[in-house]
Design an enzyme around this catalytic site. Structure first.
Site, PDB file in Angstrom:
ATOM      1  N   GLU A  49     -18.421 -56.187  21.568  1.00  0.00           N
ATOM      2  CA  GLU A  49     -17.090 -55.962  20.992  1.00  0.00           C
ATOM      3  C   GLU A  49     -16.087 -56.707  21.862  1.00  0.00           C
ATOM      4  O   GLU A  49     -16.241 -56.789  23.091  1.00  0.00           O
ATOM      5  CB  GLU A  49     -16.758 -54.468  20.966  1.00  0.00           C
ATOM      6  N   CYS A 243     -14.732 -50.311  17.217  1.00  0.00           N
ATOM      7  CA  CYS A 243     -13.483 -49.997  16.513  1.00  0.00           C
ATOM      8  C   CYS A 243     -12.756 -51.243  16.031  1.00  0.00           C
ATOM      9  O   CYS A 243     -11.939 -51.174  15.116  1.00  0.00           O
ATOM     10  CB  CYS A 243     -12.557 -49.208  17.423  1.00  0.00           C
ATOM     11  N   ASN A 374     -17.902 -48.757  10.896  1.00  0.00           N
ATOM     12  CA  ASN A 374     -18.268 -48.514  12.295  1.00  0.00           C
ATOM     13  C   ASN A 374     -18.462 -47.027  12.548  1.00  0.00           C
ATOM     14  O   ASN A 374     -19.467 -46.462  12.158  1.00  0.00           O
ATOM     15  CB  ASN A 374     -17.212 -49.113  13.238  1.00  0.00           C
ATOM     16  N   GLU A 375     -17.455 -46.373  13.130  1.00  0.00           N
ATOM     17  CA  GLU A 375     -17.612 -44.933  13.438  1.00  0.00           C
ATOM     18  C   GLU A 375     -16.920 -44.110  12.365  1.00  0.00           C
ATOM     19  O   GLU A 375     -16.018 -43.344  12.664  1.00  0.00           O
ATOM     20  CB  GLU A 375     -17.004 -44.633  14.801  1.00  0.00           C
TER      21      GLU A 375
HETATM   22  O1  AHR Z   1     -17.402 -48.821  22.937  1.00  0.00           O
HETATM   23  C1  AHR Z   1     -16.032 -48.573  22.869  1.00  0.00           C
HETATM   24  C2  AHR Z   1     -15.654 -47.883  21.582  1.00  0.00           C
HETATM   25  O2  AHR Z   1     -16.279 -46.651  21.506  1.00  0.00           O
HETATM   26  C3  AHR Z   1     -16.081 -48.579  20.318  1.00  0.00           C
HETATM   27  O3  AHR Z   1     -15.175 -49.523  19.913  1.00  0.00           O
HETATM   28  C4  AHR Z   1     -16.151 -47.475  19.335  1.00  0.00           C
HETATM   29  O4  AHR Z   1     -17.057 -47.740  18.292  1.00  0.00           O
HETATM   30  C5  AHR Z   1     -16.469 -46.264  20.162  1.00  0.00           C
HETATM   31  O5  AHR Z   1     -15.644 -45.218  19.880  1.00  0.00           O
END
Ligand code: AHR
Length: 658
Positions: A49, A243, A374-375
């Site tokens: 990321e 994120c 993603n989440e």
């Molecule tokens: O790894 C950091 C963040 O943690 C990522 O962007 C997210 O997916 C998670 O909440």
């Protein structure tokens, strides 16, 4: 004699075992004649990321920050250089730009009374190495008179490290290049672009790259950082996050189509980690997308990792706005997903395959999986997944879809009911793979080495897509990548390996942290502008990945309190691989047995990862303080004694012919 509740490594059921207060000999038995599940060759991978200057200022080797003057403060990163006698002006303009996608440029106008221009600070400085070649380039348009342009590299202490001159600018935009050879190494150098003589020029896409990049690709990636990834022999690469996929609102989501094609056409976007943490604001953090989707796919190919892109599913980050695309307006989002698959896999004659071919890769990238969101969590996610999945499957029935379970697969912050709701849906909707995340304490990881032992075997497969042991707590700036956290993850990973019939992939998160520009800690790999090092957590990941094996072998432990083990078999090498975490403070002598094989070889290798203290860490100055140490050993037969050092992670490999 105390009894502790634990889990039997063989049958996976709960089992009463004798605790380490018992003085009878410990045995570890590998049931080599009873091979279990095949292990996914892509089992151990990488999560990338753009956080902590992971891309711009990190993996993407560009050394000039705000090279195209598109930051909202267009001169951020740039300083006016105007000695006392100098007279001139700097102006940001957008008339007749070099490229409409990045419309701003800088006009430098000088009266010629003294050198006048700008200096770029780079990403917390510019890292330069003596003896290396640096390629400067810029789009320049002559405006008036015929000034010279001096390109200069200065060390942090004001020493001129090298300079070169450009001249004879035409009245249209043109790319000018020059090479520089700094006479000294400096992690905090700067670049100056100075007008000499009277006149004016327009300047855009000001760039400085080391000639030596990964595979020496011009405009490429930092070779030392990619090498760290290649050394892990990762099974897959998840990208671009995290994120960052979601965006704090939908206008700031990650849109892969904006990240391909000529770099000057890739539109800048504010990085969500610029402003996400008010305790770690990073106002100069933007995404140039010089590392875009083509480069991600290429990187996967280079390091032998399966590509795992994650796409936005019509939801912004639920920790932020949680903005939703109405269900009847998801069309463009779905189209983006379909086009992405065509970009990766379509023939060079297809619309998006052609774009890939034009970028230099006519062959498909052979992408097999795609993360939808993603989440994400909640019914809004399920509603959107229900639109996305059939649309993708209708065109690409073999594409494996990855679905999420929020930001923690057991509780925080969604709550247990939330996760149970998601799982009830996934059991019905049956994505191929469900992604679970764990940012937990160093105690949680070993305690949950048996987490997957009792999971349902009839549902989707599991991807442990983000995890990291937090020495203090999630998002704490005090979290450390120390040996305690790394060892706790190793213990957890033995559980992932034992359950490889269900857990088909896993990766630590986040990947990179720049020591002067991070927002989040812990991270797997840390760097500055010239150096990079792997944390103990990195070496744990590396050891698992490089000692994967092809099939799981059941393991029986006579005692398991604070001792964690898993075993596999490497078919090609004809070797048993036993991984043991001894989390106790004492050396544990063990009788290792391999049952069910006719003949064992006598030669083996033992690799130990350990530290003198649980709080020990690696650093830029001591990058390999905690790193694997291997030695050859002799195994006298199918049973041999071995002592596992205190607070250690050991990988034993020995040949065992069936
Ligand atoms: O790894 C950091 C963040 O943690 C990522 O962007 C997210 O997916 C998670 O909440």
């Amino acid at each position: 004699m105390a009894k502790v509740k634990s889990t039997c490594g063989c049958c996976r059921g709960p089992k009463d075992v004798v605790s380490s207060t018992d003085k009878s000999p410990v045995s570890i038995t590998v049931l080599a004649g009873k091979p279990g599940a095949k292990i996914n060759p892509a089992m151990w991978g990488i999560f990338f990321e753009d956080i902590n200057f992971g891309a711009d200022g990190g993996l993407y080797a560009e050394l000039v920050k705000n090279r195209s003057f598109e930051f909202p403060e267009p001169l951020m990163g740039w300083t006016k250089i105007s000695p006392s006698l100098a007279k001139g002006t700097l102006s940001i303009r957008n008339d007749e730009p070099f490229d409409a996608a990045n419309p701003h440029y800088l006009r430098i106008q000088s009266e010629g009374t003294a050198p006048f221009g700008v200096s770029n600070e780079g990403f917390r400085g510019i890292g330069l190495r003596e003896g290396e070649t640096y390629d400067f380039s810029a789009q320049i348009r002559g405006v008036s008179d015929a000034p010279l342009v001096n390109v200069q590299l200065y060390g942090a202490d004001g020493t001129l490290l090298d300079s070169a001159q450009l001249k004879g600018f035409s009245s249209g935009w043109e790319k000018y290049t020059v090479t520089l050879h700094p006479k000294d190494t400096d992690p905090k150098a700067r670049l100056q672009v100075i007008l000499q003589g009277k006149g004016a020029v327009d300047l855009d896409m000001v760039s400085l790259f080391p000639r030596h990049t990964w595979k020496n690709r011009p405009g490429g990636l930092r070779a030392d950082m990619v090498q760290m990834l290649a050394d892990m022999k990762p099974g897959f690469l998840r990208f671009p996050g995290g994120c960052i996929v979601e965006g704090s609102d939908l206008s700031r989501r990650y849109q892969w189509k904006n990240t391909i094609g000529p770099v000057e056409k890739r539109q800048l976007l504010i990085n969500r980690w610029n402003y996400e943490f008010i305790h770690r604001p990073t106002p100069d953090y933007f995404q140039s997308f010089g590392l875009g989707f083509f480069e991600f796919f290429q990187l996967c190919e280079d390091i032998g990792a399966e590509p795992m892109p994650i796409i936005n599913c019509g939801m912004a980050c639920q920790f932020n706005s949680g903005e939703l695309v109405p269900l009847d307006q998801l069309g463009p989002y779905i189209q983006d997903a379909l086009d992405l698959i065509e970009f990766a896999n379509g023939p060079a004659t297809s619309t998006w395959g052609k774009v890939r071919a034009q970028m230099g890769h006519p062959e498909p990238f052979n992408m097999k999986m795609l993360g939808v969101g993603n989440e994400q969590w909640g019914p809004q996610y399920i509603e959107r997944y229900k639109v996305f999945a059939p649309a993708i499957k209708a065109r690409y029935p073999n594409m494996q879809l990855i679905a999420a379970t929020g930001s923690d697969a057991t509780i925080f912050p969604n709550g247990k009911a939330e996760v149970e709701y998601l799982w009830s849906q996934w059991r019905k909707l049956r994505p191929e793979i469900v992604d679970e995340h764990f940012y937990r304490s160093p105690d949680w990881f070993p305690e949950n080495a048996g987490l997957y032992d009792a999971y349902d075997r009839n549902g989707p497969k599991l991807f442990v897509g983000e995890y990291a042991s937090q020495s203090v707590g999630v998002a704490s700036t005090k979290n450390r990548n120390n040996w305690k956290t790394a060892m706790s993850e190793a213990a957890f990973m033995t559980g992932l390996e034992r359950n490889a019939d269900l857990v088909v992939m896993s990766c630590y998160a986040p990947l990179f942290g720049h020591k002067d520009a991070w927002q989040w800690t812990p991270n797997l790999i840390w760097c500055d502008n010239l150096r990079v090092y792997g944390t103990p957590n990195y070496y744990v990941q590396q050891l698992f990945s490089r000692n994967r094996g092809d099939v799981v072998l059941p393991v029986q432990l006579s005692k398991v309190e604070n001792l964690y083990a898993s075993a596999t078999r490497d078919e090609k090498a004809g070797e048993i691989i036993l991984k043991v975490v001894n989390a106790t403070a004492e050396a544990v002598p063990v009788t290792v047995q391999a049952n069910g094989i006719a003949r064992t070889g006598s030669k083996g290798t033992v690799t130990v990862l350990a530290a003198s203290k649980l709080t020990d860490e690696n650093s830029l100055d001591e990058p390999r303080k905690i790193s694997p140490v291997s030695e050859k050993i002799t195994m006298p037969g199918s049973e041999f004694p071995h002592t596992f050092p205190p607070q250690s992670f050991t990988v034993l490999r020995w040949s065992a012919k069936p």
